[in-house]
Design a protein around this motif. Sequence first.
Motif, PDB file in Angstrom:
ATOM      1  N   THR A 205       0.835  -1.206   0.000  1.00 14.24           N
ATOM      2  CA  THR A 205       0.000   0.000   0.000  1.00 14.24           C
ATOM      3  C   THR A 205       0.868   1.254   0.000  1.00 14.24           C
ATOM      4  O   THR A 205       0.594   2.201  -0.743  1.00 14.24           O
ATOM      5  CB  THR A 205      -0.943   0.001   1.218  1.00 14.24           C
ATOM      6  OG1 THR A 205      -1.731  -1.196   1.191  1.00 14.24           O
ATOM      7  CG2 THR A 205      -1.845   1.212   1.201  1.00 14.24           C
ATOM      8  N   LEU A 206       1.925   1.275   0.794  1.00 17.48           N
ATOM      9  CA  LEU A 206       2.819   2.432   0.830  1.00 17.48           C
ATOM     10  C   LEU A 206       3.514   2.610  -0.517  1.00 17.48           C
ATOM     11  O   LEU A 206       3.626   3.739  -1.019  1.00 17.48           O
ATOM     12  CB  LEU A 206       3.848   2.293   1.953  1.00 17.48           C
ATOM     13  CG  LEU A 206       4.878   3.419   2.075  1.00 17.48           C
ATOM     14  CD1 LEU A 206       4.198   4.768   2.279  1.00 17.48           C
ATOM     15  CD2 LEU A 206       5.850   3.122   3.208  1.00 17.48           C
TER      16      LEU A 206
ATOM     17  N   ALA B 115       9.314  19.907  -4.851  1.00 24.54           N
ATOM     18  CA  ALA B 115       9.480  20.996  -3.876  1.00 24.54           C
ATOM     19  C   ALA B 115      10.582  20.661  -2.868  1.00 24.54           C
ATOM     20  O   ALA B 115      10.504  21.009  -1.702  1.00 24.54           O
ATOM     21  CB  ALA B 115       8.158  21.316  -3.179  1.00 24.54           C
ATOM     22  N   GLY B 116      11.597  19.947  -3.349  1.00 24.06           N
ATOM     23  CA  GLY B 116      12.723  19.579  -2.501  1.00 24.06           C
ATOM     24  C   GLY B 116      12.582  18.236  -1.804  1.00 24.06           C
ATOM     25  O   GLY B 116      13.560  17.694  -1.295  1.00 24.06           O
ATOM     26  N   VAL B 117      11.391  17.681  -1.801  1.00 23.72           N
ATOM     27  CA  VAL B 117      11.135  16.426  -1.078  1.00 23.72           C
ATOM     28  C   VAL B 117      11.833  15.232  -1.743  1.00 23.72           C
ATOM     29  O   VAL B 117      12.262  14.300  -1.056  1.00 23.72           O
ATOM     30  CB  VAL B 117       9.620  16.174  -0.933  1.00 23.72           C
ATOM     31  CG1 VAL B 117       9.327  14.816  -0.329  1.00 23.72           C
ATOM     32  CG2 VAL B 117       8.993  17.279  -0.088  1.00 23.72           C
TER      33      VAL B 117
ATOM     34  N   GLU C  90       1.839   6.696  -6.908  1.00 25.79           N
ATOM     35  CA  GLU C  90       0.685   7.452  -7.406  1.00 25.79           C
ATOM     36  C   GLU C  90       0.528   8.813  -6.742  1.00 25.79           C
ATOM     37  O   GLU C  90      -0.459   9.510  -6.976  1.00 25.79           O
ATOM     38  CB  GLU C  90      -0.581   6.623  -7.198  1.00 25.79           C
ATOM     39  CG  GLU C  90      -0.569   5.323  -7.991  1.00 25.79           C
ATOM     40  CD  GLU C  90      -1.765   4.429  -7.705  1.00 25.79           C
ATOM     41  OE1 GLU C  90      -2.583   4.767  -6.807  1.00 25.79           O
ATOM     42  OE2 GLU C  90      -1.875   3.389  -8.370  1.00 25.79           O
ATOM     43  N   PHE C  91       1.490   9.213  -5.939  1.00 29.45           N
ATOM     44  CA  PHE C  91       1.374  10.456  -5.170  1.00 29.45           C
ATOM     45  C   PHE C  91       1.100  11.670  -6.058  1.00 29.45           C
ATOM     46  O   PHE C  91       1.686  11.834  -7.118  1.00 29.45           O
ATOM     47  CB  PHE C  91       2.653  10.706  -4.370  1.00 29.45           C
ATOM     48  CG  PHE C  91       2.579  11.960  -3.554  1.00 29.45           C
ATOM     49  CD1 PHE C  91       1.921  11.976  -2.340  1.00 29.45           C
ATOM     50  CD2 PHE C  91       3.131  13.145  -4.026  1.00 29.45           C
ATOM     51  CE1 PHE C  91       1.830  13.139  -1.595  1.00 29.45           C
ATOM     52  CE2 PHE C  91       3.049  14.316  -3.294  1.00 29.45           C
ATOM     53  CZ  PHE C  91       2.391  14.309  -2.065  1.00 29.45           C
TER      54      PHE C  91
ATOM     55  N   LEU D  87       4.370  17.498   1.642  1.00 27.61           N
ATOM     56  CA  LEU D  87       4.762  17.036   2.973  1.00 27.61           C
ATOM     57  C   LEU D  87       4.342  15.598   3.269  1.00 27.61           C
ATOM     58  O   LEU D  87       5.060  14.869   3.951  1.00 27.61           O
ATOM     59  CB  LEU D  87       4.227  17.981   4.041  1.00 27.61           C
ATOM     60  CG  LEU D  87       4.866  19.373   4.054  1.00 27.61           C
ATOM     61  CD1 LEU D  87       4.239  20.236   5.137  1.00 27.61           C
ATOM     62  CD2 LEU D  87       6.368  19.277   4.234  1.00 27.61           C
ATOM     63  N   GLU D  88       3.207  15.198   2.760  1.00 28.63           N
ATOM     64  CA  GLU D  88       2.769  13.815   2.987  1.00 28.63           C
ATOM     65  C   GLU D  88       3.782  12.828   2.389  1.00 28.63           C
ATOM     66  O   GLU D  88       4.058  11.779   2.972  1.00 28.63           O
ATOM     67  CB  GLU D  88       1.389  13.591   2.373  1.00 28.63           C
ATOM     68  CG  GLU D  88       0.837  12.200   2.616  1.00 28.63           C
ATOM     69  CD  GLU D  88      -0.516  11.968   1.948  1.00 28.63           C
ATOM     70  OE1 GLU D  88      -0.990  10.832   2.043  1.00 28.63           O
ATOM     71  OE2 GLU D  88      -1.079  12.901   1.338  1.00 28.63           O
ATOM     72  N   LEU D  89       4.355  13.193   1.251  1.00 31.46           N
ATOM     73  CA  LEU D  89       5.365  12.340   0.629  1.00 31.46           C
ATOM     74  C   LEU D  89       6.617  12.260   1.500  1.00 31.46           C
ATOM     75  O   LEU D  89       7.221  11.195   1.626  1.00 31.46           O
ATOM     76  CB  LEU D  89       5.717  12.874  -0.763  1.00 31.46           C
ATOM     77  CG  LEU D  89       6.710  12.047  -1.567  1.00 31.46           C
ATOM     78  CD1 LEU D  89       6.159  10.653  -1.856  1.00 31.46           C
ATOM     79  CD2 LEU D  89       7.043  12.768  -2.870  1.00 31.46           C
ATOM     80  N   GLU D  90       6.983  13.367   2.110  1.00 36.26           N
ATOM     81  CA  GLU D  90       8.140  13.376   3.017  1.00 36.26           C
ATOM     82  C   GLU D  90       7.945  12.344   4.133  1.00 36.26           C
ATOM     83  O   GLU D  90       8.857  11.588   4.478  1.00 36.26           O
ATOM     84  CB  GLU D  90       8.334  14.772   3.618  1.00 36.26           C
ATOM     85  CG  GLU D  90       9.520  14.883   4.530  1.00 36.26           C
ATOM     86  CD  GLU D  90      10.847  14.881   3.805  1.00 36.26           C
ATOM     87  OE1 GLU D  90      11.793  14.293   4.353  1.00 36.26           O
ATOM     88  OE2 GLU D  90      10.939  15.444   2.709  1.00 36.26           O
ATOM     89  N   SER D  91       6.752  12.303   4.671  1.00 34.32           N
ATOM     90  CA  SER D  91       6.429  11.337   5.721  1.00 34.32           C
ATOM     91  C   SER D  91       6.540   9.901   5.195  1.00 34.32           C
ATOM     92  O   SER D  91       7.034   9.007   5.899  1.00 34.32           O
ATOM     93  CB  SER D  91       5.021  11.613   6.244  1.00 34.32           C
ATOM     94  OG  SER D  91       4.637  10.643   7.174  1.00 34.32           O
ATOM     95  N   MET D  92       6.099   9.684   3.963  1.00 36.71           N
ATOM     96  CA  MET D  92       6.212   8.345   3.370  1.00 36.71           C
ATOM     97  C   MET D  92       7.672   7.947   3.215  1.00 36.71           C
ATOM     98  O   MET D  92       8.048   6.802   3.503  1.00 36.71           O
ATOM     99  CB  MET D  92       5.515   8.316   2.009  1.00 36.71           C
ATOM    100  CG  MET D  92       4.014   8.408   2.068  1.00 36.71           C
ATOM    101  SD  MET D  92       3.338   8.314   0.386  1.00 36.71           S
ATOM    102  CE  MET D  92       2.011   9.491   0.513  1.00 36.71           C
TER     103      MET D  92
END
Length: 112
Positions: A4-5, A55-57, A11-12, A20-25
């Motif tokens: 799932t992750l 954006a730098g992530v 697909e992000f 930011l959600e991607l950073e957490s992933m």
Amino acid sequence: MNITLAKKIAEFEPTDGSWLELESMFEDVFSSTEAKFYYVAIFNLFERFAEDDGAGVFWSAVHGMEARDDYEEELVRFFRRHPTEMTRIMLKRIRNSGAKSVAGISIDTLIS
């Protein structure tokens, strides 16, 4: 490993310009013992945003892979399939470290 992750990463889409959600992933990926499982999803994401750095992530993923040093074969495979800003940068960083090849391939034949 978390399928799932991996799917969420591949697909992000940023929400209102926020990555930011991607950073957490990525934090979850690189704190796991099976980070390599997620590389295909990460490189797919790089392909979808071929001229972007998220954006730098995306740098978090680059640094995470570099720290593990087990990403070179996937990097070459994805670069040959569809060169992106981030995969080009990753190859240049390897070359700048003094390496002449990556996954048995001359870096200069990949990027010129």
